[in-house]
Design a protein around this motif. Structure first.
Motif, PDB file in Angstrom:
ATOM      1  N   THR A  40       1.250  -0.950   0.264  1.00  0.00           N
ATOM      2  CA  THR A  40      -0.012   0.458  -0.622  1.00  0.00           C
ATOM      3  C   THR A  40       1.305   1.553  -0.237  1.00  0.00           C
ATOM      4  N   LEU A  41       0.255   2.317   0.521  1.00  0.00           N
ATOM      5  CA  LEU A  41       0.875   3.051  -0.175  1.00  0.00           C
ATOM      6  C   LEU A  41       1.576   4.179   0.778  1.00  0.00           C
ATOM      7  N   ASP A  42       0.950   3.566   1.906  1.00  0.00           N
ATOM      8  CA  ASP A  42       1.176   3.757   3.659  1.00  0.00           C
ATOM      9  C   ASP A  42       2.094   2.955   3.613  1.00  0.00           C
ATOM     10  N   ILE A  55       0.427  -0.100  -6.370  1.00  0.00           N
ATOM     11  CA  ILE A  55      -0.239  -0.083  -7.632  1.00  0.00           C
ATOM     12  C   ILE A  55      -1.487   1.032  -7.762  1.00  0.00           C
ATOM     13  N   THR A  56      -1.193   1.913  -8.552  1.00  0.00           N
ATOM     14  CA  THR A  56      -2.553   2.255  -8.478  1.00  0.00           C
ATOM     15  C   THR A  56      -3.859   2.838 -10.268  1.00  0.00           C
ATOM     16  N   PHE A  57      -4.593   2.986 -10.054  1.00  0.00           N
ATOM     17  CA  PHE A  57      -5.840   3.041 -11.172  1.00  0.00           C
ATOM     18  C   PHE A  57      -5.981   4.614 -11.309  1.00  0.00           C
ATOM     19  N   ASP A  58      -6.033   5.459 -12.183  1.00  0.00           N
ATOM     20  CA  ASP A  58      -6.496   6.603 -12.143  1.00  0.00           C
ATOM     21  C   ASP A  58      -7.528   6.155 -13.294  1.00  0.00           C
ATOM     22  N   PRO A  78      -2.155  -5.308  -2.632  1.00  0.00           N
ATOM     23  CA  PRO A  78      -3.134  -4.352  -2.982  1.00  0.00           C
ATOM     24  C   PRO A  78      -3.246  -3.124  -4.085  1.00  0.00           C
ATOM     25  N   ALA A  79      -4.263  -2.076  -4.270  1.00  0.00           N
ATOM     26  CA  ALA A  79      -4.072  -1.298  -4.887  1.00  0.00           C
ATOM     27  C   ALA A  79      -4.559  -0.157  -4.186  1.00  0.00           C
ATOM     28  N   GLN A 116     -12.623  -1.614  -2.788  1.00  0.00           N
ATOM     29  CA  GLN A 116     -12.478  -1.826  -1.432  1.00  0.00           C
ATOM     30  C   GLN A 116     -12.531  -2.919  -1.022  1.00  0.00           C
ATOM     31  N   SER A 117     -13.331  -3.915  -0.589  1.00  0.00           N
ATOM     32  CA  SER A 117     -13.360  -4.439  -0.474  1.00  0.00           C
ATOM     33  C   SER A 117     -12.632  -6.074  -0.364  1.00  0.00           C
ATOM     34  N   ALA A 118     -11.512  -5.570  -1.579  1.00  0.00           N
ATOM     35  CA  ALA A 118     -11.267  -6.446  -2.234  1.00  0.00           C
ATOM     36  C   ALA A 118      -9.502  -6.324  -1.882  1.00  0.00           C
ATOM     37  N   GLY A 119      -9.084  -4.799  -1.231  1.00  0.00           N
ATOM     38  CA  GLY A 119      -8.364  -4.696  -0.837  1.00  0.00           C
ATOM     39  C   GLY A 119      -7.347  -3.012  -2.043  1.00  0.00           C
ATOM     40  N   VAL A 120      -8.522  -2.824  -2.925  1.00  0.00           N
ATOM     41  CA  VAL A 120      -8.588  -1.386  -3.025  1.00  0.00           C
ATOM     42  C   VAL A 120      -8.648   0.056  -2.662  1.00  0.00           C
ATOM     43  N   SER A 121      -7.966   1.016  -2.207  1.00  0.00           N
ATOM     44  CA  SER A 121      -8.321   2.055  -1.481  1.00  0.00           C
ATOM     45  C   SER A 121      -8.678   2.919  -2.377  1.00  0.00           C
ATOM     46  N   ILE A 122      -9.963   3.589  -2.615  1.00  0.00           N
ATOM     47  CA  ILE A 122     -10.780   4.557  -3.159  1.00  0.00           C
ATOM     48  C   ILE A 122      -9.823   5.572  -2.719  1.00  0.00           C
TER      49      ILE A 122
END
Ligand SMILES: [Zn+2]
Length: 240
Positions: A40-42, A55-58, A78-79, A116-122
């Motif tokens: 994660t970014l954290d 990993i990030t998606f725009d 995560p993403a 979000q439930s699967a670990g992608v932070s919005i």
């Protein structure tokens, strides 16, 4: 190496915003097999973290749900998704979108909630995807705060990170972003270094990571040299 990778759409159309689904699978697989942590970014921005990739998606294209999410789930990685809230359930033809831009279906709120439930932070990418540098300070705040409010209302979590639409920022947007978010990402091409300003973090655009060769070299010096050379070419072409 520490780096943040940017994706938009995961599809087979070969557009400038597209990354092929089989390349995406191969990239994630290569990173995992090479022992490069996908974090994660954290975690990535923690000063004790010495190597990793985020990993990030725009924007929020529907192919993130249909093509990327199954891979992320399979590998339990995560993403982060930088979401433009005004076009959820619609398409990417927001007001400032160039007329010749490839058109994409965007995710709806159910699909975003599944991410979000699967670990992608919005995370936040403004409400209407404007070029922030041409707006007033008040308009910049409105764009960001409305995006944050909608995400928090729909998903129960306030965005912690922000991506400048088109990578366009100026002093006022940078100042506001650093007061509102833990860190902000740009379209500057590069891996992370110790002295990065957290309001202006560079990323690696997946457009330049499309061959299997680079996937296997990401962790090596040759990979770094490749990324640097692409960065120079990109600057010359004026994409920053
Ligand atoms: Zn965008």
């Amino acid at each position: 190496m520490k780096a943040i990778i940017t994706f938009h759409s995961i599809d087979t159309t070969n557009s400038v915003l597209s990354f092929h689904p089989s390349d995406f699978l191969h990239l994630i697989q290569s990173l995992v097999e090479s022992g490069m942590p996908i974090v994660t970014l954290d975690n990535l921005l923690d000063e004790n973290c010495s190597k990793g990739v985020a990993i990030t998606f725009d924007d929020g294209m529907a192919s993130v749900f249909t093509e990327a999410l199954p891979v992320l789930k399979d590998f339990s990685v995560p993403a982060h998704l930088f979401l433009t809230t005004s076009v959820v359930g619609g398409d990417n033809y927001w007001q400032t979108q160039p007329k010749n831009a490839p058109k994409f279906q965007m995710m709806d709120w159910d699909q975003i909630a599944a991410c979000q439930s699967a670990g992608v932070s919005i995370e936040a990418h403004t409400h209407t995807h404007p070029k922030l540098s041409v707006l007033t300070a008040e308009q910049v705040q409105d764009e960001c705060l409305l995006c944050d409010e909608i995400i928090e209302e729909k998903l129960g979590r306030k965005p912690k990170y922000f991506a400048y639409p088109y990578g366009a920022y100026d002093e006022k947007t940078q100042k506001f972003a650093s007061s509102q978010y833990k860190a902000t990402v740009t379209t500057f091409m590069g891996s992370l270094s110790k002295n990065d300003d957290h309001a202006l973090l560079p990323r690696l655009d997946s457009y330049y990571l499309q061959s299997n060769w680079i996937h296997s070299k990401l962790n090596k010096l040759t990979g770094k040299a490749y990324i640097k050379s692409r960065s120079i070419i990109r600057s010359i072409r004026g994409h920053q």
